[in-house]
Design a protein around this motif. Structure first.
Motif, PDB file in Angstrom:
ATOM      1  N   SER A 534       0.934  -1.270   0.080  1.00  0.00           N
ATOM      2  CA  SER A 534       0.169  -0.018  -0.166  1.00  0.00           C
ATOM      3  C   SER A 534       0.834   1.164   0.060  1.00  0.00           C
ATOM      4  O   SER A 534       0.499   2.296  -0.548  1.00  0.00           O
ATOM      5  N   SER A 535       1.992   1.244   0.739  1.00  0.00           N
ATOM      6  CA  SER A 535       2.863   2.334   0.669  1.00  0.00           C
ATOM      7  C   SER A 535       3.269   2.772  -0.673  1.00  0.00           C
ATOM      8  O   SER A 535       3.481   3.809  -1.203  1.00  0.00           O
ATOM      9  N   ALA A 536       3.763   1.532  -1.462  1.00  0.00           N
ATOM     10  CA  ALA A 536       4.242   1.727  -2.823  1.00  0.00           C
ATOM     11  C   ALA A 536       2.956   2.264  -3.824  1.00  0.00           C
ATOM     12  O   ALA A 536       3.161   3.192  -4.566  1.00  0.00           O
ATOM     13  N   LEU A 537       1.818   1.940  -3.447  1.00  0.00           N
ATOM     14  CA  LEU A 537       0.599   2.450  -4.277  1.00  0.00           C
ATOM     15  C   LEU A 537       0.378   3.685  -4.056  1.00  0.00           C
ATOM     16  O   LEU A 537      -0.137   4.557  -5.118  1.00  0.00           O
ATOM     17  N   ARG A 538       0.475   4.477  -3.013  1.00  0.00           N
ATOM     18  CA  ARG A 538       0.249   5.726  -2.487  1.00  0.00           C
ATOM     19  C   ARG A 538       1.277   6.713  -3.079  1.00  0.00           C
ATOM     20  O   ARG A 538       1.127   7.841  -3.475  1.00  0.00           O
ATOM     21  N   ALA A 539       2.551   6.083  -3.214  1.00  0.00           N
ATOM     22  CA  ALA A 539       3.769   6.931  -3.828  1.00  0.00           C
ATOM     23  C   ALA A 539       3.684   7.359  -5.177  1.00  0.00           C
ATOM     24  O   ALA A 539       3.163   6.650  -5.987  1.00  0.00           O
ATOM     25  N   ARG A 540       4.021   8.530  -5.193  1.00  0.00           N
ATOM     26  CA  ARG A 540       4.283   9.031  -6.804  1.00  0.00           C
ATOM     27  C   ARG A 540       5.360   8.156  -7.407  1.00  0.00           C
ATOM     28  O   ARG A 540       5.126   8.117  -8.612  1.00  0.00           O
ATOM     29  N   GLN A 541       6.629   7.934  -6.804  1.00  0.00           N
ATOM     30  CA  GLN A 541       7.500   7.153  -7.472  1.00  0.00           C
ATOM     31  C   GLN A 541       7.849   6.142  -6.488  1.00  0.00           C
ATOM     32  O   GLN A 541       7.909   6.184  -5.498  1.00  0.00           O
ATOM     33  N   VAL A 542       8.337   5.163  -7.083  1.00  0.00           N
ATOM     34  CA  VAL A 542       8.836   3.799  -6.350  1.00  0.00           C
ATOM     35  C   VAL A 542      10.178   3.669  -6.732  1.00  0.00           C
ATOM     36  O   VAL A 542      10.684   3.410  -7.880  1.00  0.00           O
ATOM     37  N   LEU A 543      11.168   3.395  -5.628  1.00  0.00           N
ATOM     38  CA  LEU A 543      12.668   3.108  -5.951  1.00  0.00           C
ATOM     39  C   LEU A 543      12.760   1.593  -5.253  1.00  0.00           C
ATOM     40  O   LEU A 543      12.465   1.465  -4.349  1.00  0.00           O
TER      41      LEU A 543
END
Length: 592
Positions: A534-543
């Motif tokens: 869920s944290s990755a889904l909310r983020a504008r970018q994922v590293l």
């Protein structure tokens, strides 16, 4: 060793009054050494040899009274020792703490993790050896002085004969002291190097076995063992010098006195006087010299070497010399435009150890204003390492890390204005809830604090505790509640870049979403070390960090481009990407 001598003398001067009381009781303790020879000579000449045993017993009774007074003086002297030793320890502990704080907060400095070891171990060594040294030195001064004074009052000729070898023994011991200190220092350093080498080898024994480097590592540890053994043998050889000084200063006067006894008797010295002189040498001078040599050569050397290491490691450098403003007219400062880049990493390389594989290798990253980045990856991929580099807790071996245009190895006060880090283990201290929340922004008013509490969902906990002014006990909170308190504290911080290093791992998905969405809407930037999809889904970018090949993109892009990301997402349990807005909680009782 000059620093040790100066520090010790200055500390003793500040304790002049306790030293005076210690000297007074030491004089009482030395009373038997002053009277033993005289009373023995009187008891023999005027009592037992004269056929008057009662007189002899009376003189010996006087000696018994002197021994009782000396015992009282000994007890009181030890009682006064704490008035000198404990303040000395406190001064040293204050120096250790001050030096550690100064070094840890200096520009470009790292936390002084060795300060705890110095405070808990080395300071106690100095304290104990300093106490022993004070007692040994004052014991020799008063006991040997009293014995020589009594010997001189008995027969000045014998006093002169005894004083010559005693002085020679002391001179020989003093001349050998610098070599003893060097040997002790070498032994301590060799022992420390052996401990460090052995600890490193044991910690990495699996890597050693995997690389087939057992013989190389064993040889390296063996060389340190040999060096430590050589240093210990060199230190042991110093015992020969101590024995020589004891023989010259302690045993030679006794032998000279015995050999000169016939000559002294022919010159009119009585048998009682000869026996009294032997008593002064055998029970006064010789034990005092033995205690001095053994005490200084043992605890005294440890005191000097350990204190020297503390003083050298805690020395505070002088402040940098600043140019006088009168020498040149200052150039008018032109305010720099605000930097829209919150963080910039260029060519960053970081590894844990010179031979270890890099966690990050020639890594670049730019976080602009309004960035919301989720950092994901398997355990050990370097997520927390990246967070620590961004926060300035770690320094890269290569490359640069800048926050808002400021290097992370600059002034920590300036650095704190640019970023706030929330670690996995949240820190909460005993005090009011309001004090905890305003820790990073003391000027925050009640309205701002209450809005943050409601925005991040801390209202229910605040009500349960009794309001913002209620006393908070860290042990009474759960791990998730501590994380919520730390999150509100960071939210109120003026630092624009927030770094959440698994800072919501103890929260349920709804509470986690509330916190992350609040930080995402906060002016500045947000970096989340994620542990849920869920944290990755909310983020504008994922590293994603994996196998030394970082990849940056949106969630959908990484699903298509990265097999590692797809595998990682498959192990995560999907949670709602959004959360209902937190509603303010109203409770009765004091608030602020």
């Amino acid at each position: 060793m000059k620093a040790v001598v100066r520090f010790t003398i200055a500390a003793l001067r500040r304790r002049a009054r306790p030293l005076g009381r210690l000297a007074g009781w030491s004089a009482a303790e030395a009373l038997p050494a002053l009277l033993a020879g005289q009373l023995t000579a009187r008891a023999l000449d005027e009592g037992f040899l004269a056929g008057r045993p009662g007189v002899g017993l009376t003189w010996l009774g006087g000696l018994a009274v002197a021994v009782v007074i000396g015992a009282i003086g000994t007890g009181r002297a030890y009682a006064r020792l704490g008035d000198i030793v404990e303040p000395f320890r406190d001064e040293l502990a204050d120096r250790v703490v001050t030096g550690a704080l100064h070094r840890s907060t200096a520009a470009g400095a790292r936390p002084d993790t060795a300060a705890v070891a110095r405070l808990t171990h080395q300071v106690e060594i100095v304290r104990d050896t300093f106490a022993g040294l004070v007692m040994v030195v004052r014991g020799f001064v008063f006991t040997a002085g009293a014995a020589l004074l009594g010997l001189f009052s008995l027969t000045p000729v014998v006093a002169g004969v005894v004083a010559v070898p005693l002085t020679a023994g002391l001179f020989l011991f003093a001349a050998a002291l610098p070599a003893m200190v060097d040997r002790q220092r070498s032994y301590v350093r060799a022992d420390e190097r052996l401990g460090e080498t052995a600890s490193t080898a044991l910690t990495g024994h699996r890597d050693v076995a995997a690389c087939g480097a057992q013989e190389v590592v064993a040889d390296r540890v063996g060389r340190q063992v040999d060096r430590q053994a050589a240093a210990e043998r060199a230190l042991a050889r110093m015992a020969a010098l101590r024995s020589l000084s004891l023989a010259v200063g302690g045993w030679l006067p006794l032998a000279v006195l015995l050999l000169a006894a016939p000559w002294l008797v022919r010159r009119g010295l009585t048998a009682g006087a000869v026996l009294g002189a032997l008593v002064y040498v055998a029970t006064g001078l010789q034990p005092a010299l033995h205690a001095l040599v053994q005490g200084v050569a043992g605890g005294g050397l440890r005191f000097a070497v350990t204190l020297d290491r503390i003083l050298s490691s805690t020395a505070i450098p002088p402040p940098p010399v600043r140019a006088s403003p009168t020498r040149a007219a200052p150039t008018p400062a032109v305010p720099a435009p605000p930097d829209p880049v919150r963080a910039r990493l260029r060519g960053v390389t970081f590894r844990y150890g010179p031979q270890a594989r890099p966690v990050l290798d020639d890594f670049d990253l730019t976080l602009s204003d309004g960035a919301h980045l989720a950092v994901v990856g398997p355990s050990g991929a370097g997520k927390s390492t990246l967070a620590a580099l961004l926060a300035g807790l770690l320094r890269p071996q290569a490359g640069t890390v800048r926050l808002g245009g400021a290097p992370v190895d600059g002034d920590p006060v300036v650095l704190a204005r640019h970023r706030v880090l929330i670690p996995q283990e949240a820190y909460v201290f005993t005090g009011t809830l309001l004090d905890n929340l305003r820790y990073l922004r003391p000027d925050a008013d009640e309205h701002r604090v209450t809005a943050a509490v409601d925005r991040l969902g801390l209202g229910a906990l605040a009500c349960r505790l009794g309001g913002l002014t209620a006393t908070l006990e860290p042990g009474a909170l759960s791990a998730g509640e501590r994380q919520l308190v730390a999150a509100v504290r960071a939210y109120l911080s003026p630092a624009p870049l927030a770094i959440l290093d698994e800072a919501t791992c103890h929260l349920d998905p709804t509470a986690e979403a509330t916190v992350e969405l609040a930080f995402a809407a906060r002016p500045g930037g947000l970096v989340v070390v994620a542990h849920r999809i869920s944290s990755a889904l909310r983020a504008r970018q994922v590293l994603i960090l994996a196998d030394g090949r970082p990849m940056l993109g949106r969630h959908e892009d990484l699903l298509a481009r990265s097999a590692t990301y797809r595998e990682l997402v498959g192990h995560w349990r999907a949670e709602p990407a959004t959360a209902p807005p937190a509603r303010p909680v109203t409770c009765a009782g004091p608030s602020a």
